[in-house]
Scaffold this motif. Sequence first.
Motif, PDB file in Angstrom:
ATOM      1  N   SER A   2      61.907  40.435  76.639  1.00  0.00           N
ATOM      2  CA  SER A   2      60.688  40.974  76.611  1.00  0.00           C
ATOM      3  C   SER A   2      60.370  40.891  74.831  1.00  0.00           C
ATOM      4  O   SER A   2      61.050  40.821  74.199  1.00  0.00           O
ATOM      5  N   SER A   3      59.076  41.355  74.626  1.00  0.00           N
ATOM      6  CA  SER A   3      58.533  41.385  73.256  1.00  0.00           C
ATOM      7  C   SER A   3      58.911  42.663  72.737  1.00  0.00           C
ATOM      8  O   SER A   3      58.833  43.682  73.460  1.00  0.00           O
ATOM      9  N   PRO A   4      58.932  42.716  71.380  1.00  0.00           N
ATOM     10  CA  PRO A   4      59.063  44.312  70.873  1.00  0.00           C
ATOM     11  C   PRO A   4      57.888  45.176  71.093  1.00  0.00           C
ATOM     12  O   PRO A   4      56.958  44.740  71.054  1.00  0.00           O
ATOM     13  N   ASN A   5      58.329  46.457  71.239  1.00  0.00           N
ATOM     14  CA  ASN A   5      57.168  47.595  71.336  1.00  0.00           C
ATOM     15  C   ASN A   5      56.663  47.865  69.913  1.00  0.00           C
ATOM     16  O   ASN A   5      57.364  47.804  69.104  1.00  0.00           O
ATOM     17  N   ASN A  94      58.419  42.596  62.004  1.00  0.00           N
ATOM     18  CA  ASN A  94      58.090  41.537  62.996  1.00  0.00           C
ATOM     19  C   ASN A  94      58.127  40.179  62.469  1.00  0.00           C
ATOM     20  O   ASN A  94      57.539  39.845  61.607  1.00  0.00           O
ATOM     21  N   GLU A  96      57.290  37.285  65.043  1.00  0.00           N
ATOM     22  CA  GLU A  96      56.845  36.690  66.157  1.00  0.00           C
ATOM     23  C   GLU A  96      57.220  35.288  66.328  1.00  0.00           C
ATOM     24  O   GLU A  96      57.548  34.779  67.357  1.00  0.00           O
ATOM     25  N   GLY A 100      60.634  37.938  67.710  1.00  0.00           N
ATOM     26  CA  GLY A 100      60.529  39.498  67.740  1.00  0.00           C
ATOM     27  C   GLY A 100      61.153  40.183  66.453  1.00  0.00           C
ATOM     28  O   GLY A 100      60.464  39.592  65.177  1.00  0.00           O
ATOM     29  N   THR A 132      62.175  50.458  69.888  1.00  0.00           N
ATOM     30  CA  THR A 132      61.425  49.423  70.506  1.00  0.00           C
ATOM     31  C   THR A 132      62.123  48.954  71.965  1.00  0.00           C
ATOM     32  O   THR A 132      63.199  49.568  72.298  1.00  0.00           O
ATOM     33  N   THR A 134      62.706  45.957  72.618  1.00  0.00           N
ATOM     34  CA  THR A 134      63.293  44.376  72.414  1.00  0.00           C
ATOM     35  C   THR A 134      64.802  44.125  72.831  1.00  0.00           C
ATOM     36  O   THR A 134      65.509  44.858  72.992  1.00  0.00           O
ATOM     37  N   ASP A 135      64.762  42.935  73.460  1.00  0.00           N
ATOM     38  CA  ASP A 135      66.047  42.424  74.097  1.00  0.00           C
ATOM     39  C   ASP A 135      67.006  42.010  72.966  1.00  0.00           C
ATOM     40  O   ASP A 135      68.398  41.758  73.179  1.00  0.00           O
ATOM     41  N   ARG A 182      70.623  43.313  73.145  1.00  0.00           N
ATOM     42  CA  ARG A 182      70.812  44.624  73.478  1.00  0.00           C
ATOM     43  C   ARG A 182      71.927  45.148  74.249  1.00  0.00           C
ATOM     44  O   ARG A 182      72.776  46.187  73.908  1.00  0.00           O
TER      45      ARG A 182
END
Length: 199
Positions: A2-5, A94, A96, A100, A132, A134-135, A182
């Motif tokens: 998943s992308s970071p919140n 960040n 990208e 992430g 966040t 993020t994984d 995570r």
Amino acid sequence: MSSPNSSVFDLETPVLETPRLIMRPPHREDIEDLAFIGNNREIAEMTSRMPHPYSKDDALAFIESFENGRYEGCIYAITQTDSGRLIGMGAVENRERFGGLEIGYWLGKPYWGRGFATEAASALVDLAFRVTETDCVYAACRTNNPASRAVLRKQGFNFVGLDEMNSLAAGVVPIERHCLERDVWLDKKSEESKAVARK
């Protein structure tokens, strides 16, 4: 993955505390101390954005960039709890391009080898995962920086590959990229909680 919140980037660098450190937003009162501890080629060559020599003007430019919102993330002045002394800088930013969030940190040479980098890195990792979704949190270190590599391993980071970095002080240099997932972080936090409960 998943992308970071994006909420981490909406935070105004919340203060973080560890047993020996207070990590807070940098401000103009840090300029003189920042220039003093940052004016070291050994440090500059391990980073991408630090020139050498590092002057008060360079420190001011950095602080102004932070104040103007140039950095997409949380930027920290790392200070000692007991004295308030500035000993280094850290960030969750960040990236990208690399998938992430990435943590980064450096300490003034008088503070090397005393566990401060491990405390700071742990606080940055905890922030990234707690605010966040993020994984994976990323980090990088120079291939010739075993101390930074050891700090990352203590957090549970795994090596994912080699890359290159443009360093203002050293030119194009080889680096290692690392990732902390995570579930590994959660397992580590669980073990830490159990250890505290056993005391």
